[in-house]
Design a protein around this motif. Structure first.
Motif, mmCIF file in Angstrom:
data_model
loop_
_atom_site.group_PDB
_atom_site.id
_atom_site.type_symbol
_atom_site.label_atom_id
_atom_site.label_comp_id
_atom_site.label_asym_id
_atom_site.label_seq_id
_atom_site.Cartn_x
_atom_site.Cartn_y
_atom_site.Cartn_z
ATOM 1 N N TYR A 87 0.330 8.830 1.208
ATOM 2 C CA TYR A 87 -0.227 10.491 0.630
ATOM 3 C C TYR A 87 -0.959 10.471 -0.882
ATOM 4 C CZ TYR A 87 1.349 12.687 4.587
ATOM 5 O OH TYR A 87 2.249 13.401 5.858
ATOM 6 N N SER A 88 -2.523 10.780 -1.043
ATOM 7 C CA SER A 88 -2.686 9.999 -2.695
ATOM 8 C C SER A 88 -3.872 12.081 -2.474
ATOM 9 C CB SER A 88 -3.504 8.691 -1.806
ATOM 10 O OG SER A 88 -4.064 8.462 -3.538
ATOM 11 N N ASP A 89 -4.058 11.833 -3.866
ATOM 12 C CA ASP A 89 -4.871 12.578 -4.424
ATOM 13 C C ASP A 89 -6.623 12.087 -4.163
ATOM 14 O OD1 ASP A 89 -4.098 14.554 -5.620
ATOM 15 O OD2 ASP A 89 -3.852 13.728 -7.083
ATOM 16 N N THR A 90 -6.069 10.459 -3.797
ATOM 17 C CA THR A 90 -7.828 9.789 -3.975
ATOM 18 C C THR A 90 -7.826 8.344 -2.330
ATOM 19 O OG1 THR A 90 -8.455 9.614 -6.202
ATOM 20 C CG2 THR A 90 -10.053 7.752 -4.853
ATOM 21 N N LEU A 91 -8.468 9.092 -1.930
ATOM 22 C CA LEU A 91 -8.492 7.959 -0.290
ATOM 23 C C LEU A 91 -8.561 6.898 -0.935
ATOM 24 C CD1 LEU A 91 -9.421 10.405 2.550
ATOM 25 C CD2 LEU A 91 -7.347 10.445 2.387
ATOM 26 N N ALA A 92 -7.947 5.788 -0.645
ATOM 27 C CA ALA A 92 -8.726 4.853 -0.955
ATOM 28 C C ALA A 92 -7.975 3.265 0.470
ATOM 29 C CB ALA A 92 -7.892 4.111 -2.315
ATOM 30 N N ASP A 93 -8.931 2.745 0.387
ATOM 31 C CA ASP A 93 -8.385 1.774 1.283
ATOM 32 C C ASP A 93 -7.876 0.129 0.104
ATOM 33 O OD1 ASP A 93 -10.729 0.487 0.106
ATOM 34 O OD2 ASP A 93 -12.273 0.422 2.017
ATOM 35 N N SER A 94 -8.049 0.259 -0.501
ATOM 36 C CA SER A 94 -7.292 -1.154 -1.332
ATOM 37 C C SER A 94 -6.436 -0.609 -2.137
ATOM 38 C CB SER A 94 -8.679 -1.049 -2.411
ATOM 39 O OG SER A 94 -9.161 -0.333 -3.695
ATOM 40 N N ALA A 95 -5.942 -1.188 -2.090
ATOM 41 C CA ALA A 95 -3.709 -0.765 -3.167
ATOM 42 C C ALA A 95 -3.981 -0.616 -4.933
ATOM 43 C CB ALA A 95 -3.162 -2.947 -2.967
ATOM 44 N N SER A 96 -4.931 -1.324 -4.951
ATOM 45 C CA SER A 96 -5.212 -0.812 -6.347
ATOM 46 C C SER A 96 -6.048 0.077 -6.659
ATOM 47 C CB SER A 96 -6.366 -2.215 -6.608
ATOM 48 O OG SER A 96 -7.650 -2.167 -6.366
ATOM 49 N N THR A 97 -6.057 1.042 -5.984
ATOM 50 C CA THR A 97 -6.838 2.074 -6.157
ATOM 51 C C THR A 97 -5.424 2.870 -6.071
ATOM 52 O OG1 THR A 97 -9.062 2.319 -5.161
ATOM 53 C CG2 THR A 97 -8.287 4.686 -5.160
ATOM 54 N N LEU A 98 -4.510 2.963 -4.789
ATOM 55 C CA LEU A 98 -3.478 3.841 -4.605
ATOM 56 C C LEU A 98 -2.691 3.385 -5.847
ATOM 57 C CD1 LEU A 98 -2.833 3.270 -0.575
ATOM 58 C CD2 LEU A 98 -3.913 5.530 -2.398
ATOM 59 N N LEU A 99 -2.266 2.107 -6.608
ATOM 60 C CA LEU A 99 -1.406 2.334 -7.671
ATOM 61 C C LEU A 99 -1.899 2.729 -8.839
ATOM 62 C CD1 LEU A 99 -0.404 -2.246 -6.613
ATOM 63 C CD2 LEU A 99 0.474 -0.287 -5.325
ATOM 64 N N ASP A 100 -3.671 3.260 -8.931
ATOM 65 C CA ASP A 100 -3.061 4.233 -10.125
ATOM 66 C C ASP A 100 -2.140 4.961 -10.130
ATOM 67 O OD1 ASP A 100 -4.054 5.689 -12.157
ATOM 68 O OD2 ASP A 100 -6.262 5.860 -10.933
ATOM 69 N N GLU A 101 -1.677 4.532 -11.693
ATOM 70 C CA GLU A 101 -0.755 5.417 -12.001
ATOM 71 C C GLU A 101 -0.539 7.126 -12.995
ATOM 72 O OE1 GLU A 101 1.369 3.331 -14.833
ATOM 73 O OE2 GLU A 101 2.349 1.346 -13.929
ATOM 74 N N ASN A 102 -1.370 7.306 -12.739
ATOM 75 C CA ASN A 102 -2.094 8.943 -13.751
ATOM 76 C C ASN A 102 -1.814 9.402 -11.820
ATOM 77 O OD1 ASN A 102 -1.829 8.295 -15.673
ATOM 78 N ND2 ASN A 102 -3.468 7.018 -15.631
ATOM 79 N N THR A 103 -2.357 9.140 -10.774
ATOM 80 C CA THR A 103 -2.978 10.044 -9.117
ATOM 81 C C THR A 103 -1.815 10.550 -8.872
ATOM 82 O OG1 THR A 103 -4.763 8.140 -9.627
ATOM 83 C CG2 THR A 103 -4.064 9.522 -7.328
ATOM 84 N N THR A 104 -1.728 12.138 -8.422
ATOM 85 C CA THR A 104 -0.232 12.339 -7.663
ATOM 86 C C THR A 104 -0.401 11.174 -6.334
ATOM 87 O OG1 THR A 104 -0.739 14.673 -8.796
ATOM 88 C CG2 THR A 104 0.727 14.277 -6.978
ATOM 89 N N ARG A 105 0.690 11.124 -5.362
ATOM 90 C CA ARG A 105 0.746 10.899 -4.470
ATOM 91 C C ARG A 105 2.263 10.822 -4.302
ATOM 92 N NH1 ARG A 105 0.448 4.893 -7.606
ATOM 93 N NH2 ARG A 105 1.405 6.027 -9.380
ATOM 94 N N ARG A 106 2.524 10.455 -3.093
ATOM 95 C CA ARG A 106 3.732 10.281 -1.823
ATOM 96 C C ARG A 106 3.709 9.103 -0.859
ATOM 97 N NH1 ARG A 106 2.759 15.903 0.183
ATOM 98 N NH2 ARG A 106 3.219 15.106 2.600
ATOM 99 N N LEU A 107 4.984 8.783 -1.003
ATOM 100 C CA LEU A 107 5.843 8.228 0.458
ATOM 101 C C LEU A 107 6.529 8.696 1.507
ATOM 102 C CD1 LEU A 107 7.091 4.652 -1.690
ATOM 103 C CD2 LEU A 107 4.324 5.822 -1.099
#
Length: 386
Positions: free
Chosen positions: A44-64
Motif C-alpha cells: 500500500y502507498s499514498d502514491t500509486l506507482a508502477d516503479s520501485a523507485s517511487t515506492l521506495l520514497d522514504e517520506n511516503t506513508t506505506r504498508r506491507l
C-alpha cells in the motif's frame, strides 16, 4: 471575506483528511512454493506507482501486508527467507546500519502462522516509524526511517522472489480482481485473535516478572548486541553497491563447454513438499544475522558463476524465474536440491538445478553457523536482452 475564510477552512480540512487517509492498495502478489499457495503479499502507498523507485520514497506513508493462505506457515522459515531476500537486495553498508533493526523485526516472528492471519508492517511517513502487527495486535515498533525501505526492497528490488511477484506489487492499483477477491476473504477467526491476545499477555507478564526479578537482584541488563566491525559487508556487485545483474542469467556471445557437474542428490519434484521440521526459535543477534547475510551472498555469487542460458530456451525466446532450495553439509557439499518455484519452461528449470550441481562444493559453512546441515534459497531469473 467570510467566503475566503470558508474556502481556507475547507482546504485545511481536506488536507487533514488526506494526511490521515489510509494508503492505497498498489499491488498484490501470490507467493507459491512447491506449487502450493502460501500467502498473498500486498503493498500500500499514498502514491500509486508502477516503479520501485517511487515506492521506495522514504517520506511516503506505506504498508506491507501478508495474508496467509496455507493452513500452517512456519514464521521461522518466513523470517529466514525474508532475511535472505533483504541481504541480496540491499548494499553492504545498509545491512550493517540496519542489523539491529533487522534483529528486532526477525525476533518478532515466532511460532506458526495460520490461514487467515494478517501480518502488517505500517510505515508512517511523518514520524518515520514502522509498526509490526499480527491480526491487529501490535508486536513491536522500529523507529528508523530507513528500516521500512530496506524491508520493501526485498520484494521490489533487483532480485525479487520472482519477476511475476515484483510486477504484481508494482501494479499502480491495477490489481487482478480474482486475486483481490481471495485477499479480501482472508481474515483471522475470533478464536485465533483471542489465542494471540492471550499469548501476548502471558509473554508480557513473564517479561515484566523477569525485569522485576532483575531489579530486585540489581543485576545489570544485558548489553545491546553490536555489529562486529571485522565482518566485511556482503555484496553481489561492486563493494557497497546495490546488487544488480548477478541474479539474472543472460545469454553470452560465446559459451564455453559446460563444466563437469559435482555429484548431488536428485532434485525432488515440486509437488512433493515434505513437512518441515520445527527448530528452536533461538533469538537472533546482530552478529549472527550479519554472518548469515554475508555467507548467503557468498553462496549466491558462487552459484551465479555456474549458470548458463539453455540454448534451446534461447532459440525459443523463453524467459522465467526459478527458485531453488539447497541443503549443504558443513564442508559445502550439496546434499539436497528442491525446486521451490518453477518457471513455465522445463529447460529453464533444469538449467537452474544443473547450476546448483555444478557449483558443488560450495564454500564451507562458517563455524558460527555450522550445524549438521545448512539450507539456503537461490532465486534465478532467465531474461533475454532488451
Amino acid at each position: 471575506m467570510k467566503s475566503l475564510k470558508f474556502i481556507t477552512a475547507i482546504m485545511v480540512f481536506a488536507a487533514a483528511v488526506s494526511a490521515n487517509a489510509a494508503p492505497l492498495l498498489n499491488g498484490l502478489a501470490l507467493e507459491q512454493q512447491f506449487n502450493k499457495d502460501r500467502y498473498i503479499a500486498a503493498v500500500y502507498s499514498d502514491t500509486l506507482a508502477d516503479s520501485a523507485s517511487t515506492l521506495l520514497d522514504e517520506n511516503t506513508t506505506r504498508r506491507l501486508e501478508i495474508r496467509v493462505i496455507a493452513d500452517s506457515l512456519s514464521a521461522r522459515r518466513l523470517r529466514n527467507q525474508w532475511m535472505e531476500a533483504i541481504a541480496i537486495n540491499n548494499s553492504g553498508s545498509t545491512l550493517s546500519a540496519q542489523a539491529d533493526n533487522m534483529v528486532t523485526f526477525a525476533n518478532l516472528l515466532k511460532g506458526r502462522l495460520k490461514r487467515g492471519d494478517q501480518l502488517r508492517v505500517d510505515f508512517d511517513g511523518a514520524s518515520g516509524a514502522s509498526t509490526v502487527s499480527l491480526n491487529g495486535i501490535q508486536l513491536g515498533r522500529v523507529q528508523d526511517r530507513k528500516f521500512f525501505t530496506t524491508l520493501l526492497r526485498s520484494w521490489v528490488g533487483p532480485v525479487p522472489p520472482s519477476t511475476e511477484f515484483r510486477e504484481g506489487l508494482l501494479a499502480a492499483g491495477n490489481v487482478d480482481s480474482g486475486l483481490l477477491g481471495r485477499y479480501e476473504l482472508l481474515e483471522p477467526s475470533d478464536a485465533r485473535i483471542l489465542q494471540l491476545t492471550e499469548a501476548q499477555q502471558e509473554e508480557e507478564e513473564e517479561s515484566k516478572a523477569e525485569q522485576d526479578s532483575e531489579a530486585v537482584a540489581q543485576k545489570p541488563k544485558p548489553s545491546k548486541p553490536k555489529v562486529a566491525a571485522a565482518i566485511p559487508p556482503p555484496t553481489l556487485a561492486a563493494a557497497g553497491s546495490t546488487p544488480q545483474a548477478p541474479a539474472t542469467s543472460k545469454p553470452a556471445p560465446a559459451r564455453s563447454k559446460p563444466k563437469s557437474q559435482a555429484a548431488a542428490s536428485k532434485p525432488r519434484p515440486a509437488a512433493k513438499e515434505e513437512a518441515e521440521p520445527e527448530e528452536d526459535d533461538q533469538p537472533l543477534t546482530a552478529d549472527m544475522l550479519l554472518a548469515r547475510q554475508i555467507y548467503h551472498s557468498m553462496l549466491l555469487r558462487h552459484t551465479y558463476e555456474h549458470i548458463s542460458y539453455p540454448s534451446r530456451a534461447l532459440q525459443r525466446n523463453q524467459e522465467g524465474s526459478v527458485q531453488v532450495r539447497v541443503t549443504i553439509d558443513p564442508a559445502g557439499e550439496v546434499r539436497d536440491v528442491q525446486t521451490v518455484r518453477e518457471s513455465r519452461f522445463s529447460d529453464l528449470n533444469k538449467a537452474a538445478v544443473s547450476a546448483i550441481k555444478a557449483a558443488s562444493p560450495y564454500p564451507k559453512v562458517p563455524p558460527a553457523l555450522a550445524k549438521s546441515k545448512y539450507e539456503f534459497s537461490v532465486p534465478i531469473t532467465f531474461r533475454l536482452p532488451d
